[in-house]
Design a protein around this motif. Sequence first.
Motif, PDB file in Angstrom:
ATOM      1  N   ARG A   1       0.802  -1.107  -0.012  1.00 35.14           N
ATOM      2  CA  ARG A   1      -0.085   0.067  -0.093  1.00 35.14           C
ATOM      3  C   ARG A   1       0.717   1.154   0.004  1.00 35.14           C
ATOM      4  NH1 ARG A   1      -3.860   0.860   4.363  1.00 35.14           N
ATOM      5  NH2 ARG A   1      -3.384   2.858   4.156  1.00 35.14           N
ATOM      6  N   GLU A   2       1.838   1.361   0.887  1.00 37.77           N
ATOM      7  CA  GLU A   2       2.796   2.225   0.905  1.00 37.77           C
ATOM      8  C   GLU A   2       3.509   2.505  -0.481  1.00 37.77           C
ATOM      9  OE1 GLU A   2       5.221   3.582   4.543  1.00 37.77           O
ATOM     10  OE2 GLU A   2       4.724   1.322   4.766  1.00 37.77           O
ATOM     11  N   ARG A   3       4.078   1.527  -1.115  1.00 37.04           N
ATOM     12  CA  ARG A   3       4.468   1.549  -2.523  1.00 37.04           C
ATOM     13  C   ARG A   3       3.665   2.144  -3.530  1.00 37.04           C
ATOM     14  NH1 ARG A   3       5.547  -3.976  -4.448  1.00 37.04           N
ATOM     15  NH2 ARG A   3       4.989  -4.845  -2.413  1.00 37.04           N
ATOM     16  N   ARG A   4       2.430   1.820  -3.477  1.00 36.30           N
ATOM     17  CA  ARG A   4       1.627   2.384  -4.448  1.00 36.30           C
ATOM     18  C   ARG A   4       1.218   3.633  -4.191  1.00 36.30           C
ATOM     19  NH1 ARG A   4      -0.659   3.844  -7.578  1.00 36.30           N
ATOM     20  NH2 ARG A   4      -2.606   3.518  -9.090  1.00 36.30           N
ATOM     21  N   GLU A   5       1.194   4.286  -2.944  1.00 41.05           N
ATOM     22  CA  GLU A   5       1.095   5.723  -2.616  1.00 41.05           C
ATOM     23  C   GLU A   5       2.249   6.361  -3.161  1.00 41.05           C
ATOM     24  OE1 GLU A   5       0.124   6.381   1.621  1.00 41.05           O
ATOM     25  OE2 GLU A   5      -1.670   5.052   1.252  1.00 41.05           O
ATOM     26  N   HIS A   6       3.434   5.992  -2.707  1.00 45.41           N
ATOM     27  CA  HIS A   6       4.705   6.594  -3.110  1.00 45.41           C
ATOM     28  C   HIS A   6       4.757   6.714  -4.679  1.00 45.41           C
ATOM     29  CE1 HIS A   6       6.097   6.568   0.956  1.00 45.41           C
ATOM     30  NE2 HIS A   6       7.284   7.315   0.643  1.00 45.41           N
ATOM     31  N   ALA A   7       4.448   5.880  -5.385  1.00 44.88           N
ATOM     32  CA  ALA A   7       4.740   5.596  -6.797  1.00 44.88           C
ATOM     33  C   ALA A   7       4.005   6.852  -7.472  1.00 44.88           C
ATOM     34  CB  ALA A   7       4.434   4.234  -7.339  1.00 44.88           C
ATOM     35  N   GLN A   8       2.651   7.203  -6.993  1.00 44.91           N
ATOM     36  CA  GLN A   8       1.622   7.786  -7.806  1.00 44.91           C
ATOM     37  C   GLN A   8       2.501   9.384  -8.223  1.00 44.91           C
ATOM     38  OE1 GLN A   8      -1.246   6.649  -8.707  1.00 44.91           O
ATOM     39  NE2 GLN A   8      -0.977   8.458 -10.219  1.00 44.91           N
ATOM     40  N   ARG A   9       2.923   9.617  -7.355  1.00 43.68           N
ATOM     41  CA  ARG A   9       3.578  11.200  -7.566  1.00 43.68           C
ATOM     42  C   ARG A   9       4.528  11.211  -8.642  1.00 43.68           C
ATOM     43  NH1 ARG A   9       8.322  13.394  -3.819  1.00 43.68           N
ATOM     44  NH2 ARG A   9       8.805  15.022  -5.579  1.00 43.68           N
ATOM     45  N   PHE A  10       5.299  10.130  -8.803  1.00 41.50           N
ATOM     46  CA  PHE A  10       6.199   9.896  -9.901  1.00 41.50           C
ATOM     47  C   PHE A  10       5.533   9.792 -11.281  1.00 41.50           C
ATOM     48  CE2 PHE A  10       8.580   9.802  -6.253  1.00 41.50           C
ATOM     49  CZ  PHE A  10       9.423  10.722  -6.107  1.00 41.50           C
ATOM     50  N   ILE A  11       4.494   8.775 -11.089  1.00 42.33           N
ATOM     51  CA  ILE A  11       3.764   8.428 -12.056  1.00 42.33           C
ATOM     52  C   ILE A  11       3.009   9.705 -13.002  1.00 42.33           C
ATOM     53  CG2 ILE A  11       1.697   7.204 -12.956  1.00 42.33           C
ATOM     54  CD1 ILE A  11       2.467   5.038 -11.133  1.00 42.33           C
ATOM     55  N   ASP A  12       2.568  10.452 -12.055  1.00 38.96           N
ATOM     56  CA  ASP A  12       2.007  11.649 -12.620  1.00 38.96           C
ATOM     57  C   ASP A  12       3.016  12.760 -13.058  1.00 38.96           C
ATOM     58  OD1 ASP A  12      -0.177  10.885 -11.444  1.00 38.96           O
ATOM     59  OD2 ASP A  12      -0.264  12.196  -9.302  1.00 38.96           O
ATOM     60  N   MET A  13       4.238  12.773 -12.314  1.00 38.26           N
ATOM     61  CA  MET A  13       5.462  13.401 -12.852  1.00 38.26           C
ATOM     62  C   MET A  13       5.618  13.365 -14.344  1.00 38.26           C
ATOM     63  SD  MET A  13       9.171  14.354 -11.054  1.00 38.26           S
ATOM     64  CE  MET A  13       8.520  14.900  -9.535  1.00 38.26           C
ATOM     65  N   VAL A  14       5.594  11.949 -14.771  1.00 41.03           N
ATOM     66  CA  VAL A  14       6.104  11.798 -15.945  1.00 41.03           C
ATOM     67  C   VAL A  14       4.897  11.529 -16.802  1.00 41.03           C
ATOM     68  CG1 VAL A  14       8.259  10.483 -15.552  1.00 41.03           C
ATOM     69  CG2 VAL A  14       6.117   9.314 -15.603  1.00 41.03           C
ATOM     70  N   ARG A  15       3.757  11.805 -16.065  1.00 40.65           N
ATOM     71  CA  ARG A  15       2.525  12.170 -17.116  1.00 40.65           C
ATOM     72  C   ARG A  15       1.999  10.777 -17.609  1.00 40.65           C
ATOM     73  NH1 ARG A  15       1.897  18.133 -18.044  1.00 40.65           N
ATOM     74  NH2 ARG A  15       3.905  18.893 -17.878  1.00 40.65           N
TER      75      ARG A  15
END
Lengths: 274, 255
Positions: free
Chosen positions: B111-125
Motif C-alpha cells: 500500500r505504501e509503495r502504491r502511494e509513493h509511486a503515484q507522485r512520480f507516475i504523475d510527474m512523467v504524465r
Amino acid sequence: MARRSPLARFYLRIERAIVPVLLLVGWELFSRSGILPRALLPAPSQVLTAWADWVFATDGNTQSYSGHWLMDTAASASRVFSGFALATVLGVGIGMAIGWSRTVEKLIEPVLQVLRPVPPVSWIPLAIIWFGIADKPAIFLVFLGSFFPVLLSTIHGVKTVDRNLLRAGAMTGGTPHKLLRHIVFPAALPSIFSGLRIAIGSAWMLTVTAEMVAVKSGVGYVLWDSYYFLRYDLVIAAMASIGLLGFLSDFAIKRVAAHVLRWQRGSTLQAKEG
Amino acid sequence: MTLITIDHVSRLFEDPKRGTPVKALDDISLNVGRNEFLCLLGPSGCGKSTLLNMIAGFDHPTSGTVSVGGQVVSEPGSDRGFVFQQPTLMPWLTVWENVAFHLTMRGMDRRERREHAQRFIDMVRLTGFENHFPSELSGGMNQRVGIARALLMNPEVILMDEPFGALDEQTKMEMHAELVRIWRESQATIVFVTHGIDESLALGTHVAVMSARPGRIRELLPIDLERPRDATSPRFNDYKRHILQLLRPEAAVAA
C-alpha cells in the motif's frame, strides 16, 4: 466479412469432430465385421459398456472393478501429484542454484548429467528393493521422470535472464538475494512452465509403468490386470482414462501458466479477445 | 560544488582474439557540479557509455577513480539512478510496480509503495496507466516509466544512456521538454549520453565532446543558451558549428 450460410456455419461447428467420429464409426464397423475375433479388438460400444460399469457400477460386467474407477484414478493421480510436486520443488530450487551460481553448477551438474541419461524405468528394480510394493516406488519413478525436465528448463530460464534487468535491479539497490526472488525467478517462469508441461507428461507415463510392475492399485494396475484376464475392453477403457487424465492435468497447468504469465503480450491479447 | 569527480580514468578491454588490449578510455578527467545537466557527446565507440557505466558502478576503471559525492564508486547503488537505452522494465510488473521497484527492494509494503509511486507516475504524465503492463505501452511511455523509476529513488545523480535513441523525432522533442521540466523540478544532477549534437544542445548546461579510439574529452563546453532552446537560433548554430568542427576526423588527427 460476408455472412456465412447456415450450412457453412454448421460445418464449422462440427469440423473438429468429423475425423474422430469417422474413426470411431470405422472401428465399430470393423470390429463387428468379424475379420478379427471380437475379443481381440473390442468395439467402442463394448469399451464404453465396460468403462461405464467401471465408473458407475452399471451392470457389474467388470466384476471386482465395478464402480472402482474413481478410487483407481485417485490412487494414480495422488502418485502423479506427489512425485510431480516433489520434482517441481527440487527441480526449480536446484535449477535456480545451478543457473545462478557457478560454484553450485560445478559441484552438482556433473552428477546430474551422468544420472540424466539413465531411463527412469530402469530404476524399477532398485525402486522395488528400496521402497517395496506400494506408493513409494511409483512416486520415486514419477519424481525421476519429471525432475529433469523441470531442472533443465529452470537452469535455461535463469541463464537467459536479460543482464540489463539485473543491472536495473542492482541500480535500484537490490541485494543478490532480492534480485534472485524479484527478478531471476519471475523472469525464468515462462521457461519453468514449459518444463512443467513436459514433466506432467512423463509423470503420467511413469505412474502407469510403475503400477503395471510395482504397485497393486491404480489405473495402470487395472490395465495390466485386465490384460491377464483377457478383458481388452477394460484395457482400452484404462488407456482412454489415462489419456483423459493426462490431458486434464496438462490443461490445468496451461490455465495456471496463462494466469501467472498474463503479462506476456500473447496471453494478454488472448485474455482480451476471450 | 562538485558532485561527480572523474580522476585520470582509463579503461582497457582485453581482446581475447588478438591478445592486445583495446584502449576504450584514455586518461579522462572531468568534474560535474551539483544540479548540472552534462551531455556526453561523441561518435559510437568513443567510450561514452563505458564512462557512464563506471559512474553507475556497472563497470570499473582500469586505472583512476570515479567518485560521487566524495565516495569512490565500487558498485551500483540507489544514489545513482540509471535510465537505460532500452526501457529495461520488468515485463511481469505493472507500471506502478516498476516505478516502485526500489521500494520493493527496500521491503516496503504494497500500500505504501502504491502511494509513493503515484507522485512520480504523475510527474512523467502516465496517470491512468498505473495498472498497464509494459507490453501494452509504446516505447516512449515505457521510457517514461524508466525515468520515473529512477526519479523515485531520489538519487543524487540521474545517468541516462541514449534513452530517447529509439524514439521518433516528434516524441523525442516532447521527451526533451519533459526531461528539462523534471530536471528543474527535482533539482537533480543529470549525466546524459548521446550521439546527437542537437539533442545535447537542447538539453545540457554543459556538453563534453568526446573523440574515439582512444576515447578522450576534446572539449567541455558550457552552454549559455536560454530555455526553451531554439534549434534555429544563430547562437544555437554557432555552438553546433563549433562541435561539428571538433568531431571532424581531421580535427582529431591534428590533435
